[in-house]
Design a protein around this motif. Structure first.
Motif, short mmCIF file in Angstrom:
data_model
loop_
_atom_site.label_atom_id
_atom_site.label_comp_id
_atom_site.label_asym_id
_atom_site.label_seq_id
_atom_site.Cartn_x
_atom_site.Cartn_y
_atom_site.Cartn_z
N ASP A 152 4.54 14.15 0.38
CA ASP A 152 3.33 13.64 -0.26
C ASP A 152 3.57 12.18 -0.62
OD1 ASP A 152 1.20 13.12 -2.34
OD2 ASP A 152 0.78 15.23 -1.95
N ASP A 153 2.55 11.34 -0.45
CA ASP A 153 2.74 9.92 -0.77
C ASP A 153 2.67 9.64 -2.27
OD1 ASP A 153 0.01 10.57 -0.65
OD2 ASP A 153 -0.56 8.48 -0.37
N ASP A 154 2.31 10.64 -3.07
CA ASP A 154 2.23 10.49 -4.52
C ASP A 154 3.55 11.00 -5.13
OD1 ASP A 154 1.80 10.77 -7.27
OD2 ASP A 154 -0.32 11.23 -7.01
N ARG A 203 5.12 14.95 -5.95
CA ARG A 203 6.41 15.41 -5.44
C ARG A 203 7.31 15.87 -6.59
NH1 ARG A 203 6.45 10.53 -2.50
NH2 ARG A 203 8.40 9.89 -3.52
N GLY A 262 7.90 10.58 1.50
CA GLY A 262 6.70 9.95 1.00
C GLY A 262 5.69 9.60 2.07
N ASP A 263 6.02 9.83 3.33
CA ASP A 263 5.08 9.58 4.42
C ASP A 263 5.44 10.44 5.61
OD1 ASP A 263 6.91 8.08 6.30
OD2 ASP A 263 6.92 6.62 4.67
N GLU A 305 8.83 9.62 7.64
CA GLU A 305 10.02 10.06 6.93
C GLU A 305 10.13 11.59 6.98
OE1 GLU A 305 12.17 9.59 2.54
OE2 GLU A 305 10.06 9.02 2.79
N MET A 308 -1.95 10.91 4.30
CA MET A 308 -0.78 10.07 3.99
C MET A 308 -0.80 8.81 4.83
SD MET A 308 2.41 12.70 3.68
CE MET A 308 2.22 13.22 5.39
N PRO A 309 -0.09 7.75 4.37
CA PRO A 309 0.02 6.54 5.19
C PRO A 309 0.95 6.74 6.38
CG PRO A 309 1.36 6.34 3.21
CD PRO A 309 0.58 7.62 3.08
N LYS A 310 0.87 5.83 7.31
CA LYS A 310 1.71 5.77 8.53
C LYS A 310 1.41 6.90 9.51
CE LYS A 310 5.58 3.32 6.42
NZ LYS A 310 7.04 3.27 6.20
N ASP A 315 -0.62 10.89 9.30
CA ASP A 315 -1.17 11.92 8.41
C ASP A 315 -0.52 13.27 8.67
OD1 ASP A 315 -2.44 13.15 10.59
OD2 ASP A 315 -4.38 12.24 10.17
#
Length: 234
Positions: A9-11, A15, A33-34, A37, A56-58, A60
């Motif tokens: 999760d990007d938050d 997490r 976080g993305d 990763e 999520m960035p980069k 989904d």
């Protein structure tokens, strides 16, 4: 050995909440976080299950799920940031085992993680050397090895897909309502929507149809599902 959960999760706050809740349940966690990763950690650590955010960035979560499914059948629990039926159903159709909609209770996420892990770790009853195989015409299920075959060809299923098919195949004459299937998989009063079961059934049909199994699951309108004749007739 403790099971390892990959939390994606990007938050960082989300997490942290999930890692804490999973630890209280005796589960170890690694974090990403993305999406990029997440794929790297999945490859290097081989977690027992992935808790995966959709947005999520980069990269989904849907694309991460797609790539994980191309590599194997690692269980996946989706987190959706909104109550969006399209996202949830698409996630299930890509091969996720379950989903939870944000905002969620960390205890609910842990309960769903444990339920999926329990199904994945199911073994023959104590004292039995092996669980019996189920054979129905061209369909064969190896309950000990969690393998499904159609006319000798293995069909790769997720944990949840195999579990649903096992429920139907164990009592082939019985028509199971969606609620009855949910109860067999998760236990009574577990919150899973009918639409989720429909999506898993659609996945099952698609995978078996691809190898000639057009009649693995029958729909009884207004009632539910039962095992089909499994003869391969279109």
């Amino acid at each position: 050995m403790p099971r390892t959960i990959l939390v994606v999760d990007d938050d960082p706050h989300i997490r942290q909440l999930l890692v804490f809740a999973l630890a209280k349940a005796g589960l170890e966690s690694i974090e990403a976080g993305d999406g990029e990763e997440a794929l790297a950690l999945a490859a290097s650590h081989a977690p027992d299950l992935v808790v995966l955010d959709i947005n999520m960035p980069k990269m989904d979560g849907l694309e991460v799920c797609r790539r994980l499914r191309a590599e194997g059948e690692m269980p996946i629990l989706f987190l959706s940031s909104r109550d969006d039926e399209i996202d949830r159903v698409l996630g299930i159709e890509l091969g996720a085992d379950d989903y939870v909609v944000k905002p969620f209770s960390p205890r609910e996420v842990v309960a769903r993680v444990v339920a999926i892990l329990r199904r994945a770790a199911a073994r023959a009853p104590e004292g039995d050397k092996a669980a019996p195989a189920i054979r129905h015409a061209k369909l064969a299920l190896d309950l000990d090895g969690w393998r499904a075959e159609w006319a000798g060809t293995e069909v790769a299923l997720t944990v949840t897909e195999f579990s649903i098919l096992r429920v139907l195949a164990t009592t082939p004459a019985k028509v199971f309502s969606r609620d009855a299937i949910i109860d067999r998989l998760h236990g009574p009063s577990f919150a899973v929507t009918d639409r989720t079961i429909d999506s898993h059934i659609r996945n099952l049909r698609g995978k078996f149809t691809a190898v000639g199994g057009h009649d693995v699951v029958e729909t009884r309108a207004g009632v539910g599902y039962r095992l089909g004749p499994c003869s391969g007739a279109s």
